[in-house]
Design an enzyme around this catalytic site. Structure first.
Site, PDB file in Angstrom:
ATOM      1  N   GLY A 114      23.875  39.030 -22.257  1.00 31.58           N
ATOM      2  CA  GLY A 114      23.279  37.713 -22.410  1.00 31.58           C
ATOM      3  C   GLY A 114      22.785  37.533 -23.838  1.00 31.58           C
ATOM      4  O   GLY A 114      22.456  38.506 -24.508  1.00 31.58           O
ATOM      5  N   GLN A 117      17.782  34.098 -30.407  1.00 33.03           N
ATOM      6  CA  GLN A 117      18.058  35.426 -30.971  1.00 33.03           C
ATOM      7  C   GLN A 117      18.947  35.368 -32.206  1.00 33.03           C
ATOM      8  O   GLN A 117      19.016  36.335 -32.957  1.00 33.03           O
ATOM      9  CB  GLN A 117      18.730  36.311 -29.913  1.00 33.03           C
ATOM     10  CG  GLN A 117      17.802  36.689 -28.775  1.00 33.03           C
ATOM     11  CD  GLN A 117      18.543  37.497 -27.732  1.00 33.03           C
ATOM     12  OE1 GLN A 117      19.201  36.939 -26.871  1.00 33.03           O
ATOM     13  NE2 GLN A 117      18.452  38.808 -27.811  1.00 33.03           N
ATOM     14  N   CYS A 123      17.360  44.695 -24.449  1.00 35.83           N
ATOM     15  CA  CYS A 123      17.495  43.436 -25.181  1.00 35.83           C
ATOM     16  C   CYS A 123      18.180  43.708 -26.510  1.00 35.83           C
ATOM     17  O   CYS A 123      17.833  44.673 -27.189  1.00 35.83           O
ATOM     18  CB  CYS A 123      16.096  42.856 -25.419  1.00 35.83           C
ATOM     19  SG  CYS A 123      16.106  41.318 -26.327  1.00 35.83           S
ATOM     20  N   LEU A 124      19.131  42.858 -26.877  1.00 34.96           N
ATOM     21  CA  LEU A 124      19.820  43.040 -28.159  1.00 34.96           C
ATOM     22  C   LEU A 124      18.858  42.912 -29.336  1.00 34.96           C
ATOM     23  O   LEU A 124      19.127  43.421 -30.417  1.00 34.96           O
ATOM     24  CB  LEU A 124      20.955  42.015 -28.304  1.00 34.96           C
ATOM     25  CG  LEU A 124      22.143  42.181 -27.340  1.00 34.96           C
ATOM     26  CD1 LEU A 124      23.150  41.055 -27.546  1.00 34.96           C
ATOM     27  CD2 LEU A 124      22.809  43.532 -27.507  1.00 34.96           C
ATOM     28  N   HIS A 136      15.421  36.606 -18.273  1.00 39.19           N
ATOM     29  CA  HIS A 136      15.190  37.257 -19.567  1.00 39.19           C
ATOM     30  C   HIS A 136      15.605  36.323 -20.719  1.00 39.19           C
ATOM     31  O   HIS A 136      14.848  36.137 -21.677  1.00 39.19           O
ATOM     32  CB  HIS A 136      15.996  38.568 -19.592  1.00 39.19           C
ATOM     33  CG  HIS A 136      15.978  39.310 -20.888  1.00 39.19           C
ATOM     34  ND1 HIS A 136      15.434  40.563 -21.022  1.00 39.19           N
ATOM     35  CD2 HIS A 136      16.446  38.965 -22.125  1.00 39.19           C
ATOM     36  CE1 HIS A 136      15.563  40.950 -22.287  1.00 39.19           C
ATOM     37  NE2 HIS A 136      16.174  40.007 -22.975  1.00 39.19           N
ATOM     38  N   GLU A 137      16.787  35.726 -20.598  1.00 39.76           N
ATOM     39  CA  GLU A 137      17.280  34.850 -21.672  1.00 39.76           C
ATOM     40  C   GLU A 137      16.449  33.575 -21.785  1.00 39.76           C
ATOM     41  O   GLU A 137      16.205  33.079 -22.892  1.00 39.76           O
ATOM     42  CB  GLU A 137      18.756  34.500 -21.460  1.00 39.76           C
ATOM     43  CG  GLU A 137      19.722  35.681 -21.438  1.00 39.76           C
ATOM     44  CD  GLU A 137      19.568  36.621 -22.615  1.00 39.76           C
ATOM     45  OE1 GLU A 137      19.196  36.181 -23.716  1.00 39.76           O
ATOM     46  OE2 GLU A 137      19.822  37.823 -22.430  1.00 39.76           O
ATOM     47  N   HIS A 172      13.460  34.023 -23.862  1.00 44.52           N
ATOM     48  CA  HIS A 172      13.715  33.935 -25.311  1.00 44.52           C
ATOM     49  C   HIS A 172      13.524  32.501 -25.799  1.00 44.52           C
ATOM     50  O   HIS A 172      13.008  32.282 -26.893  1.00 44.52           O
ATOM     51  CB  HIS A 172      15.140  34.379 -25.644  1.00 44.52           C
ATOM     52  CG  HIS A 172      15.311  35.865 -25.743  1.00 44.52           C
ATOM     53  ND1 HIS A 172      14.584  36.651 -26.608  1.00 44.52           N
ATOM     54  CD2 HIS A 172      16.141  36.720 -25.088  1.00 44.52           C
ATOM     55  CE1 HIS A 172      14.961  37.918 -26.487  1.00 44.52           C
ATOM     56  NE2 HIS A 172      15.902  37.988 -25.563  1.00 44.52           N
TER      57      HIS A 172
HETATM   58 ZN    ZN Z   1      16.780  39.721 -24.930  1.00 45.32          ZN
END
Ligand code: ZN
Length: 169
Positions: free
Chosen positions: A46, A51, A91-92, A133-134, A137
């Site tokens: 995701g 991000q 998480c990226l 989660h996304e 963000h």
């Molecule tokens: Zn994340």
């Protein structure tokens, strides 16, 4: 295709609250393609626009095993929640770090697709975790915010250590 740069915690730009997309136009569709390319390249499931330093309410996901089920959510809203579940999340933007977070087990999401059409989707399992989660963000929130101060401090230290050893290589 040019890949986008993923912001990493504790970059303050990750704290920006995203604004709604008013028109789903070619510019938005081009951004969606770039976000998918960036997400697949980073082996993520995701990616929220926040991000990649674009503060609009847009996220992409693909929780399939083969990476062939791309999903796009523009201006997503959770309209129904059910149950609770604790999952390990990564998480990226917090590379290499994982922690347990409690989320709703099932969610119904209302959003626009790439054509600007409204749809609703029921998500459970990994997909439910991922979209919550996304969507965080887009509010400037990260999974580390759910941790106790002690656990969060430990995670930040591990992250700093990993960065130092990466820099030394
Ligand atoms: Zn994340």
């Amino acid at each position: 295709m040019t890949l986008l740069t993923i912001l990493e915690f504790p970059d303050p730009r990750l704290r920006t609250v995203a604004t709604p997309i008013e028109s789903v136009n070619d510019e938005v569709r081009a951004l969606v393609e770039q976000m998918f390319a960036t997400m697949y390249d980073a082996r993520g499931i995701g990616l929220a626009a926040t991000q990649v330093d674009i503060h609009q309410r847009l996220l992409v996901m693909d929780v399939s095993e083969d990476g062939d089920e791309p999903l796009v959510f523009i201006n997503p809203e959770i309209v129904q929640r059910d149950g609770h579940k604790i999952n390990e999340e990564g998480c990226l933007s917090v590379p290499g770090q994982y922690a347990k977070v409690e989320r709703s087990a099932e969610v119904r999401v209302r959003a626009l697709n790439q054509q600007g059409e409204a749809f609703e989707m029921d998500l459970e399992g990994l997909a439910a975790v991922c979209i919550q989660h996304e969507m965080d963000h887009l509010e400037g929130k990260l999974f580390v915010d759910y941790l106790s101060p002690l656990k969060r401090e430990r995670l930040v230290k591990k992250l700093q250590k990993a960065r130092l050893s990466n820099d030394a290589e």
